[in-house]
Design a protein around this motif. Structure first.
Motif, PDB file in Angstrom:
ATOM      1  N   ALA A 169       0.826  -1.206   0.000  1.00 44.37           N
ATOM      2  CA  ALA A 169       0.000   0.000   0.000  1.00 44.37           C
ATOM      3  C   ALA A 169       0.861   1.257   0.000  1.00 44.37           C
ATOM      4  O   ALA A 169       0.412   2.324  -0.378  1.00 44.37           O
ATOM      5  N   TYR A 170       2.093   1.129   0.464  1.00 44.13           N
ATOM      6  CA  TYR A 170       2.898   2.332   0.683  1.00 44.13           C
ATOM      7  C   TYR A 170       3.990   2.546  -0.346  1.00 44.13           C
ATOM      8  O   TYR A 170       4.632   3.577  -0.362  1.00 44.13           O
ATOM      9  N   ASP A 171       4.220   1.542  -1.145  1.00 38.41           N
ATOM     10  CA  ASP A 171       5.378   1.552  -2.010  1.00 38.41           C
ATOM     11  C   ASP A 171       5.207   2.575  -3.131  1.00 38.41           C
ATOM     12  O   ASP A 171       5.046   2.225  -4.278  1.00 38.41           O
ATOM     13  N   ALA A 172       5.208   3.858  -2.780  1.00 39.54           N
ATOM     14  CA  ALA A 172       4.966   4.856  -3.818  1.00 39.54           C
ATOM     15  C   ALA A 172       5.608   6.175  -3.442  1.00 39.54           C
ATOM     16  O   ALA A 172       5.552   6.618  -2.306  1.00 39.54           O
ATOM     17  N   ALA A 173       6.211   6.797  -4.445  1.00 36.92           N
ATOM     18  CA  ALA A 173       6.857   8.086  -4.225  1.00 36.92           C
ATOM     19  C   ALA A 173       5.828   9.181  -3.994  1.00 36.92           C
ATOM     20  O   ALA A 173       6.139  10.253  -3.507  1.00 36.92           O
ATOM     21  N   ILE A 174       4.578   8.867  -4.315  1.00 39.14           N
ATOM     22  CA  ILE A 174       3.531   9.880  -4.214  1.00 39.14           C
ATOM     23  C   ILE A 174       3.184  10.198  -2.754  1.00 39.14           C
ATOM     24  O   ILE A 174       2.533  11.187  -2.460  1.00 39.14           O
ATOM     25  N   MET A 175       3.649   9.341  -1.837  1.00 39.05           N
ATOM     26  CA  MET A 175       3.315   9.533  -0.426  1.00 39.05           C
ATOM     27  C   MET A 175       3.659  10.944   0.068  1.00 39.05           C
ATOM     28  O   MET A 175       2.888  11.554   0.811  1.00 39.05           O
ATOM     29  N   ALA A 176       4.824  11.466  -0.316  1.00 35.14           N
ATOM     30  CA  ALA A 176       5.255  12.759   0.217  1.00 35.14           C
ATOM     31  C   ALA A 176       4.360  13.915  -0.262  1.00 35.14           C
ATOM     32  O   ALA A 176       3.805  14.642   0.560  1.00 35.14           O
ATOM     33  N   PRO A 177       4.151  14.077  -1.585  1.00 39.11           N
ATOM     34  CA  PRO A 177       3.248  15.153  -1.999  1.00 39.11           C
ATOM     35  C   PRO A 177       1.827  14.973  -1.464  1.00 39.11           C
ATOM     36  O   PRO A 177       1.154  15.949  -1.145  1.00 39.11           O
ATOM     37  N   LEU A 178       1.413  13.715  -1.339  1.00 38.67           N
ATOM     38  CA  LEU A 178       0.080  13.470  -0.798  1.00 38.67           C
ATOM     39  C   LEU A 178      -0.016  14.011   0.632  1.00 38.67           C
ATOM     40  O   LEU A 178      -0.973  14.683   1.006  1.00 38.67           O
ATOM     41  N   PHE A 179       1.009  13.718   1.411  1.00 39.67           N
ATOM     42  CA  PHE A 179       1.008  14.193   2.799  1.00 39.67           C
ATOM     43  C   PHE A 179       1.077  15.721   2.844  1.00 39.67           C
ATOM     44  O   PHE A 179       0.446  16.341   3.691  1.00 39.67           O
ATOM     45  N   ILE A 180       1.842  16.320   1.950  1.00 39.21           N
ATOM     46  CA  ILE A 180       1.939  17.785   1.969  1.00 39.21           C
ATOM     47  C   ILE A 180       0.584  18.407   1.644  1.00 39.21           C
ATOM     48  O   ILE A 180       0.108  19.305   2.338  1.00 39.21           O
ATOM     49  N   SER A 181      -0.076  17.878   0.612  1.00 36.50           N
ATOM     50  CA  SER A 181      -1.372  18.470   0.260  1.00 36.50           C
ATOM     51  C   SER A 181      -2.375  18.244   1.383  1.00 36.50           C
ATOM     52  O   SER A 181      -3.168  19.127   1.712  1.00 36.50           O
ATOM     53  N   ALA A 182      -2.324  17.068   2.008  1.00 37.98           N
ATOM     54  CA  ALA A 182      -3.245  16.799   3.117  1.00 37.98           C
ATOM     55  C   ALA A 182      -2.948  17.735   4.286  1.00 37.98           C
ATOM     56  O   ALA A 182      -3.859  18.214   4.965  1.00 37.98           O
ATOM     57  N   SER A 183      -1.661  18.022   4.502  1.00 34.19           N
ATOM     58  CA  SER A 183      -1.306  18.877   5.625  1.00 34.19           C
ATOM     59  C   SER A 183      -1.895  20.279   5.442  1.00 34.19           C
ATOM     60  O   SER A 183      -2.330  20.907   6.399  1.00 34.19           O
ATOM     61  N   PHE A 184      -1.952  20.754   4.197  1.00 31.75           N
ATOM     62  CA  PHE A 184      -2.541  22.069   3.949  1.00 31.75           C
ATOM     63  C   PHE A 184      -3.997  22.093   4.404  1.00 31.75           C
ATOM     64  O   PHE A 184      -4.447  23.026   5.053  1.00 31.75           O
ATOM     65  N   ALA A 206      -6.041  10.695  -5.895  1.00 29.99           N
ATOM     66  CA  ALA A 206      -6.392   9.998  -7.134  1.00 29.99           C
ATOM     67  C   ALA A 206      -5.140   9.466  -7.818  1.00 29.99           C
ATOM     68  O   ALA A 206      -5.100   8.307  -8.246  1.00 29.99           O
ATOM     69  N   VAL A 207      -4.099  10.291  -7.882  1.00 29.49           N
ATOM     70  CA  VAL A 207      -2.856   9.852  -8.531  1.00 29.49           C
ATOM     71  C   VAL A 207      -2.290   8.640  -7.791  1.00 29.49           C
ATOM     72  O   VAL A 207      -1.866   7.655  -8.404  1.00 29.49           O
ATOM     73  N   GLN A 208      -2.307   8.708  -6.455  1.00 33.18           N
ATOM     74  CA  GLN A 208      -1.772   7.589  -5.662  1.00 33.18           C
ATOM     75  C   GLN A 208      -2.462   6.281  -6.041  1.00 33.18           C
ATOM     76  O   GLN A 208      -1.816   5.275  -6.326  1.00 33.18           O
ATOM     77  N   HIS A 209      -3.780   6.316  -6.065  1.00 34.08           N
ATOM     78  CA  HIS A 209      -4.501   5.069  -6.317  1.00 34.08           C
ATOM     79  C   HIS A 209      -4.431   4.660  -7.780  1.00 34.08           C
ATOM     80  O   HIS A 209      -4.336   3.474  -8.090  1.00 34.08           O
ATOM     81  N   HIS A 250       0.127  -4.230  -7.326  1.00 35.68           N
ATOM     82  CA  HIS A 250      -0.572  -3.449  -6.311  1.00 35.68           C
ATOM     83  C   HIS A 250      -2.094  -3.502  -6.451  1.00 35.68           C
ATOM     84  O   HIS A 250      -2.810  -2.906  -5.671  1.00 35.68           O
ATOM     85  N   ILE A 251      -2.546  -4.233  -7.442  1.00 35.07           N
ATOM     86  CA  ILE A 251      -3.986  -4.236  -7.690  1.00 35.07           C
ATOM     87  C   ILE A 251      -4.739  -4.837  -6.513  1.00 35.07           C
ATOM     88  O   ILE A 251      -5.780  -4.344  -6.106  1.00 35.07           O
TER      89      ILE A 251
END
Ligand code: SF4
Ligand code: SF4
Lengths: 395, 268
Positions: free
Chosen positions: A189-204, A251-254, A263-264
């Motif tokens: 579930a976590y193996d993705a570089a998108i985690m960091a931008p996702l967390f930043i946008s969520a933090s906003f 959306a990008v993450q999923h 990962h399906i």
């Protein structure tokens, strides 16, 4: 006038009651933590498959929010948006408070919280977790200095530098928090570089929601108006942009995960298996945390009203908890794939979805983290001039 | 019987157990620069009452002649074809007896250093079982992520947890691809003196390091059916293990992750 701050002196009883309530919640939470430490994690819902439970959800939620709470301060110092300058101090102290709240929960959920001194003196510099400890202490220090430059005229010339420093640091901090998950190669579930931008946008989103919530509580407590119509409208617009960004990265993450064949399985589990995570994702994160607030905020008048902003903020915070819960617990619950192409069973929950049911003490500890943050803010407002001074009714 | 009070850190004076010292002796650690750093911080820690420092002292160190070196790399070869369910269970039992962990009837939270994994090939429908434990990776993610350095790899490749500096954050459990680690969820009693355990810390298969250091074989290897498990030195070309790995088809579980596990399998 637009730049004056006040110490909280006049307020109605509701503020005192709120502070006392927070103290009670904190006391109960500490009791719960002691109970868990005394008996071991066997009294929690955590187990050898789902090793991080509700306290981690609260802690990560608070830490992610902390960096977002700095938004208004950053907007004023870094991006010279003077309209927000009045909220810069409150925004900075809230950021520090949320981080402390989160860290306390994280610490008290350790197997050995008594070994705090070890956590602070033994560093494995390869560990992103150890780096996070440094990032967190650094954040408190830098934002503290930043606050100082806002309040002490003799160092005011460093305000811009400190503001930039805090801004850059918070982005690194949230990247670091996201990377805690990004580094877990075997957890699909976590193996993705998108985690960091996702967390930043969520933090906003979550940080701003906390800020607005605190501001409106203070309007209530002082009986004054702290937000001009203009600022309310701007906040409303910012929220819309931030929510849209968060939805985009989700959306990008999923979608990228769905694109990678391996990962399906985990995507199906989270998105449409009907598991508790499916509900939390669609109803909690997407609907309550994003679509519903969007619907409120899209209505220009209601969306920038006190009721509109408050309800949208609360919904975003609830949705945020669901969001982090799905990431933290859902990701662990999905079994590791040890032998691709085989059906796997064992007495150690190999090959099955991990079960986790949070227990009351975990919830109490998590809530105590929120109360610690809120109490710190309330207390700080009382002793230092952090609060923006009221604005005229019809401004 | 030992005088260990369950779950507690042992103050220096109470612990005279040399095996412990061997296991935790910082000399055996791979990263010597970290060792220097740890030694430095030990002085600061001395201020905290009750804090254990002996782990880095010289008292329990091995004689120089037997020092742990990177000359050897201990490993195992497990032949799945030789194991029935009962054979695997015998290995599990042997590990429990040797290391003092047990089934408390709480399968979700009980520690399992070694476990029976039942497999069914989806294509061929073939069923079999095998023992699964810490794979003693050469590139262990659990060591990389551990914030305090409690998770460490000895020079001879054995991956261990220093129970004295583990803070119980469980990040290593999140990172381990093999689900090899257990968190001690409750108070433990009747510990073995060579395998200290503690509530709130993480543990996993030690490859019976206390036996290996005495030149013996791990408990599971002895309990396995003949030829089911071969223990030896992967670096020693003349060892039976190294020769088997050269001559027969062996597998690494999740070889795609490139962790170079010290535990290898046949006939999966
Ligand atoms: S199997 Fe897991 S616990 Fe053992 S060395 Fe590899 S990553 Fe670490
Ligand atoms: S639980 Fe212990 S061994 Fe594992 S990462 Fe945390 S401190 Fe290290």
């Amino acid at each position: 006038m637009a730049e004056t701050y006040r110490q909280l002196r006049e307020y109605n009883n509701s503020f005192n009651i709120l502070l006392v309530l927070h103290v009670v919640v904190i006391a109960i939470g500490l009791g719960a933590a002691f109970y868990m430490e005394h008996n071991g994690h066997v009294v929690t819902g955590m187990n050898n498959q789902v090793v991080w439970g509700l306290p981690h959800v609260f802690a990560i939620f608070l830490i992610v929010s902390a960096s977002g709470a700095l938004n208004l301060a950053s907007a004023s110092s870094v991006f010279s948006k003077l309209a927000y300058k009045r909220f810069a101090r409150l925004s900075a102290i809230l950021a520090i408070a949320l981080l402390i709240g989160g860290l306390v929960v994280l610490l008290l959920d350790l197997g050995r919280p008594d070994r705090l001194i070890i956590a602070m003196t033994y560093y494995n510099f390869k560990s992103i977790f150890a780096w996070n400890i440094i990032l967190y202490t650094g954040f408190i220090t830098i934002v503290g200095i930043y606050l100082w430059t806002m309040m002490d005229k003799t160092v005011a010339r460093f305000n811009k530098v400190a503001g930039w420093g805090a801004f850059v640091w918070r982005i690194i901090l949230t990247t670091g928090t996201g990377s805690i998950f990004g580094f877990l190669v075997a957890r699909e579930a976590y193996d993705a570089a998108i985690m960091a931008p996702l967390f930043i946008s969520a933090s906003f989103v979550y940080g701003m929601a906390f800020t607005v919530w605190v501001l409106i509580t203070m309007c209530q407590a002082t009986g004054h108006r702290l937000l001009t119509r203009d600022v309310s409208t701007k906040l409303r617009e910012l929220f819309i942009i931030f929510i849209a960004a968060m939805l985009y990265f989700t959306a990008v993450q999923h979608l990228t995960n769905l694109y990678a064949a391996e990962h399906i399985g985990v995507e199906r589990y989270i998105l449409w298996s009907g598991s508790v995570f499916t509900w939390l994702f669609w109803v909690g994160h997407v609907f309550i945390g994003a679509l519903l607030p969007l619907m409120i905020l899209m209505k220009p008048d209601f969306g920038s009203s006190r009721v509109g902003l408050t309800s949208a903020s609360i919904l975003m915070l609830l949705g945020g908890m669901a969001h982090i819960y799905v990431i933290v617990i859902g990701g662990q619950s999905y079994p590791l794939s040890l032998f691709p192409g085989m059906e796997v069973t064992s007495t150690f929950q190999d090959g099955v979805f991990g079960t986790y049911m949070p227990t009351l003490p975990e919830l109490l500890l998590g809530l105590a983290g929120v109360s610690i943050a809120m109490f710190i803010v309330g207390f700080a407002l009382k002793i230092l001039p952090f609060l923006p001074s009221p604005v005229e009714e019809d401004q | 019987m030992i005088s260990l009070k369950p779950d507690q850190i042992q103050p220096v004076a109470q612990n005279t157990n040399t095996n412990d010292g061997k296991i935790r002796d910082a000399k055996t650690r791979e990263d010597s620069s970290r060792r220097e750093f740890l030694k430095g911080s030990a002085a600061a820690l001395a201020l905290a009452p009750g804090m254990t420092l002996f782990a880095y002292g010289e008292a329990g160190a091995k004689p120089a002649a037997q020092a742990v070196t990177n000359k050897s790399r201990w490993g195992l070869l497990i032949d799945a074809a030789k194991f029935s369910d009962a054979d695997v269970d015998a290995c599990v039992k042997a590990c429990q007896d040797e290391n003092g962990w047990r089934d408390n009837g709480r399968p979700l939270t009980d520690a399992q250093w070694i476990r029976r994994v039942n497999l069914k090939n989806k294509k061929t429908e073939e069923k079999f079982s095998l023992p699964m434990m810490c794979q003693h990776c050469a590139e262990p993610p659990c060591v990389d992520v551990c914030p305090t350095g409690a998770s460490f790899k000895r020079k001879d490749g054995i991956v261990l947890v220093d129970k004295h500096i583990c803070i119980g954050c469980r990040y290593c459990m999140m990172a381990c691809p093999y689900k090899a680690r257990s968190f001690v969820h409750e108070h433990v009693e009747d510990q073995k003196e060579h395998a200290p355990r503690g509530i709130g810390t993480v543990e996993s298969c030690t490859m019976c390091v206390h036996l290996v250091d005495e030149g013996k074989q791990p408990a599971c290897v002895k309990a396995a059916p003949r030829g089911g498990m071969v223990f030896g030195d992967l670096n020693d070309k003349s060892s039976k293990l190294a020769q088997l790995i050269k001559s027969v088809a062996t597998q690494q579980v999740r070889a795609d992750l490139n962790l170079d596990p010290g535990v290898r399998y046949r006939n999966i």
